[in-house]
Design a protein around this motif. Structure first.
Motif, short mmCIF file in Angstrom:
data_model
loop_
_atom_site.label_atom_id
_atom_site.label_comp_id
_atom_site.label_asym_id
_atom_site.label_seq_id
_atom_site.Cartn_x
_atom_site.Cartn_y
_atom_site.Cartn_z
N ASP A 74 0.94 -1.19 0.01
CA ASP A 74 -0.02 -0.15 -0.02
C ASP A 74 0.82 1.17 -0.17
O ASP A 74 0.61 2.13 -0.70
CB ASP A 74 -0.79 -0.16 1.37
CG ASP A 74 -1.79 1.20 1.13
OD1 ASP A 74 -2.58 1.66 0.42
OD2 ASP A 74 -1.54 1.98 2.41
N THR A 75 1.81 1.23 0.73
CA THR A 75 2.79 2.49 0.76
C THR A 75 3.22 2.83 -0.58
O THR A 75 3.41 3.98 -0.91
CB THR A 75 4.05 2.11 1.85
OG1 THR A 75 3.60 1.75 3.05
CG2 THR A 75 5.16 3.33 1.71
N GLY A 76 3.95 1.59 -1.51
CA GLY A 76 4.21 2.01 -2.90
C GLY A 76 3.02 2.59 -3.61
O GLY A 76 3.45 3.73 -4.47
N TRP A 142 -8.86 6.19 4.90
CA TRP A 142 -10.20 5.93 5.26
C TRP A 142 -10.54 5.52 6.48
O TRP A 142 -11.39 5.61 7.58
CB TRP A 142 -10.68 5.00 4.09
CG TRP A 142 -12.37 4.92 4.06
CD1 TRP A 142 -13.07 4.01 5.00
CD2 TRP A 142 -13.26 5.77 3.21
NE1 TRP A 142 -14.46 4.26 4.53
CE2 TRP A 142 -14.51 5.27 3.62
CE3 TRP A 142 -12.83 6.80 2.21
CZ2 TRP A 142 -15.63 5.70 3.01
CZ3 TRP A 142 -14.11 7.20 1.57
CH2 TRP A 142 -15.43 6.79 1.95
N ASN A 143 -9.78 4.41 6.92
CA ASN A 143 -9.47 3.67 8.13
C ASN A 143 -8.33 3.87 8.81
O ASN A 143 -7.30 3.48 8.37
CB ASN A 143 -9.87 2.24 8.07
CG ASN A 143 -10.11 1.50 9.41
OD1 ASN A 143 -11.10 1.38 9.89
ND2 ASN A 143 -9.02 0.83 9.72
N GLY A 144 -8.00 4.46 9.69
CA GLY A 144 -6.88 4.58 10.60
C GLY A 144 -6.39 3.23 11.41
O GLY A 144 -6.83 2.89 12.33
N ASP A 168 -6.06 6.40 1.41
CA ASP A 168 -5.47 5.18 1.72
C ASP A 168 -6.41 4.18 2.27
O ASP A 168 -6.66 4.50 3.54
CB ASP A 168 -4.41 5.48 2.60
CG ASP A 168 -3.54 4.15 3.36
OD1 ASP A 168 -3.94 3.29 3.25
OD2 ASP A 168 -2.75 4.76 4.03
N ALA A 169 -6.81 3.22 1.72
CA ALA A 169 -8.04 2.43 2.17
C ALA A 169 -7.58 1.10 2.52
O ALA A 169 -8.24 0.14 2.64
CB ALA A 169 -8.96 2.36 1.14
N THR A 170 -6.33 0.75 2.85
CA THR A 170 -5.72 -0.55 2.76
C THR A 170 -6.36 -1.25 4.18
O THR A 170 -6.50 -2.63 3.89
CB THR A 170 -4.03 -0.68 3.24
OG1 THR A 170 -3.67 -1.76 2.83
CG2 THR A 170 -3.97 -0.02 4.58
N SER A 171 -6.96 -0.69 4.93
CA SER A 171 -7.47 -1.48 6.34
C SER A 171 -9.10 -1.25 6.10
O SER A 171 -9.64 -1.60 6.96
CB SER A 171 -7.03 -1.19 7.61
OG SER A 171 -7.06 -0.03 7.76
N VAL A 185 -8.25 8.50 -6.01
CA VAL A 185 -7.18 7.87 -6.23
C VAL A 185 -7.30 6.82 -4.73
O VAL A 185 -7.68 7.21 -3.73
CB VAL A 185 -6.01 8.35 -5.71
CG1 VAL A 185 -4.52 7.57 -5.47
CG2 VAL A 185 -5.69 9.24 -7.12
N VAL A 186 -7.30 5.57 -4.78
CA VAL A 186 -7.86 4.57 -3.76
C VAL A 186 -6.41 3.58 -3.94
O VAL A 186 -6.27 2.91 -4.83
CB VAL A 186 -8.90 3.92 -3.98
CG1 VAL A 186 -8.93 2.83 -2.84
CG2 VAL A 186 -10.02 4.96 -3.70
#
Length: 387
Positions: A74-76, A142-144, A168-171, A185-186
């Motif tokens: 996700d960082t990349g 979106w979710n911390g 940043d929607a990774t979690s 951008v997601v």
């Protein structure tokens, strides 16, 4: 001393990343992995394209949205989007946990965008969303993951915004509803809600984001791994399975397996329902337990994937910060030693406490068993303080 529970979770893996594999997973699921061959061969590209197609279908993406597999988890994916798309206008950056604060650092100290406004909040809370200016680009998680605090909905994002939203929607992806009309951008990674393997990121671009990419050239040099355009046009090949660099086809096969499991589990609605039910097990336990509380203050912002907890027992709160951290560390170690829970300590930058993953690949019955062990470990810890 207190009596020890007798029922262990069948799967004690409650880490918030990498997360538990889907129920029933074994290495046999990877038996048909495309190994020892070029990912650029016809068959290799077909497997990558299948992962993209299944992702699009599972998420129900609108026409015109592009999905690509990129390096760096996700960082990349998020870095690539920021480096390629930010700088065309001012930017509002929201941060209420570790990863959001990381995006602030990148934007202010590395990209050096002068017209950047920072909206921050302490762990457990959100910034005041009404002050966000959508004539500008807006960057947020979106979710911390490290605070257990999510945005309550998408109603605060206008449909007629002028800037782009960078999410940043990774979690959150596959667990929380995302209104794609509010998303430009997601990004996410495979190792969160679907329990896949690390190192690969997913980048989703709306037509508005593509238009920015094709009409704007950032003033800074772009590393090869972040280049999403060629000669002023979207590099469409990236979004058809021709990855920028060499992917792990073993990880691709694992992601395909997770997507197939998701389809069998009721699709997107089924995954979200599983996460909601899992989180409810912990929320109900919190409601009836006097020594623990949700780190997220507002119930509407409480994550259903990365549930973050704080100890509120008066005797523990009377300890110094270092002593509280040591108490939590001992509690976590006690649970690991018993095989009841692995990797549930809070994130290193977060307040001392617990963080328990409740995404779709976790079973509610395991979380129910875990709660009895949490109570036992806490009582054991307090008893040790008195001796």
């Amino acid at each position: 001393m207190t009596s020890k529970p007798t029922r262990l979770p069948s799967n004690p893996r409650f880490s918030s990343g990498p997360c538990a594999k889907r129920p029933g997973w074994t290495p046999d699921a990877l038996g048909s992995a495309f190994l020892g061959r070029s990912h650029r061969s016809k068959e290799g590209k077909a497997r990558l394209k299948l992962a993209i197609t299944k992702t699009r279908e599972l998420l129900g993406l609108p026409e015109g949205f592009h999905v690509g597999i990129v390096p760096g988890s996700d960082t990349g994916a998020f870095e690539g989007a920021m480096w390629s798309l930010l700088g065309a206008r001012g930017v509002d950056v929201l941060a209420w946990e570790s990863f959001g604060k990381g995006w602030v650092t990148d934007i202010v100290k590395h990209l050096k965008i002068a017209d950047a406004r920072i909206h921050e909040a302490d762990y457990g809370a959100l910034p005041d969303l009404k002050f966000v200016d959508f004539t500008r680009d807006v960057v947020f998680t979106w979710n911390g993951t490290t605070s257990g605090v999510k945005v309550p909905n998408s109603e605060w994002i206008p449909g007629d915004r002028e800037g782009l939203t960078f999410i940043d929607a990774t979690s959150a992806i596959f667990a929380q509803p995302i209104d794609w009309s509010k998303a430009d951008v997601v990004t996410y990674s495979w190792q969160k809600v679907l329990g896949g393997e690390g190192a690969h990121g997913m980048l989703i671009l709306s037509p508005r984001a593509v238009a920015r990419l094709e009409t704007y050239t950032p003033p800074w040099p772009l590393p090869k791994l972040f280049r999403l355009a060629k000669k002023g046009q979207l590099d469409a090949a990236i979004f058809e399975g021709e990855t920028i660099n060499t992917p792990s086809m073993l990880c691709v096969e694992d992601y395909l397996d997770a997507l197939s499991w998701a389809e069998r589990s009721g699709g997107l609605k089924g995954l979200m329902a599983r996460a909601d039910a899992n989180a409810r097990v912990l929320f109900d336990w919190i409601d009836r337990t006097d020594w623990i509380a949700n780190l997220a203050l507002d119930p509407a912002t409480r994550s259903n994937t990365s549930v973050c907890l704080k100890i509120v027992d008066p005797d523990i709160l009377a300890l110094s910060a270092a002593e509280q951290a040591a108490f939590v560390k001992t509690l976590v170690a006690r649970l690991e030693a018993e095989g009841a829970a692995y990797d549930i300590g809070s994130y290193r930058d977060a307040p001392a406490g617990l963080r328990i993953w409740t995404g779709a690949t976790v079973e509610a019955s395991d979380l129910d068993a875990l709660t009895t062990w949490l109570d036992w470990a806490f009582r054991e810890g307090k008893a040790s303080l008195r001796t």
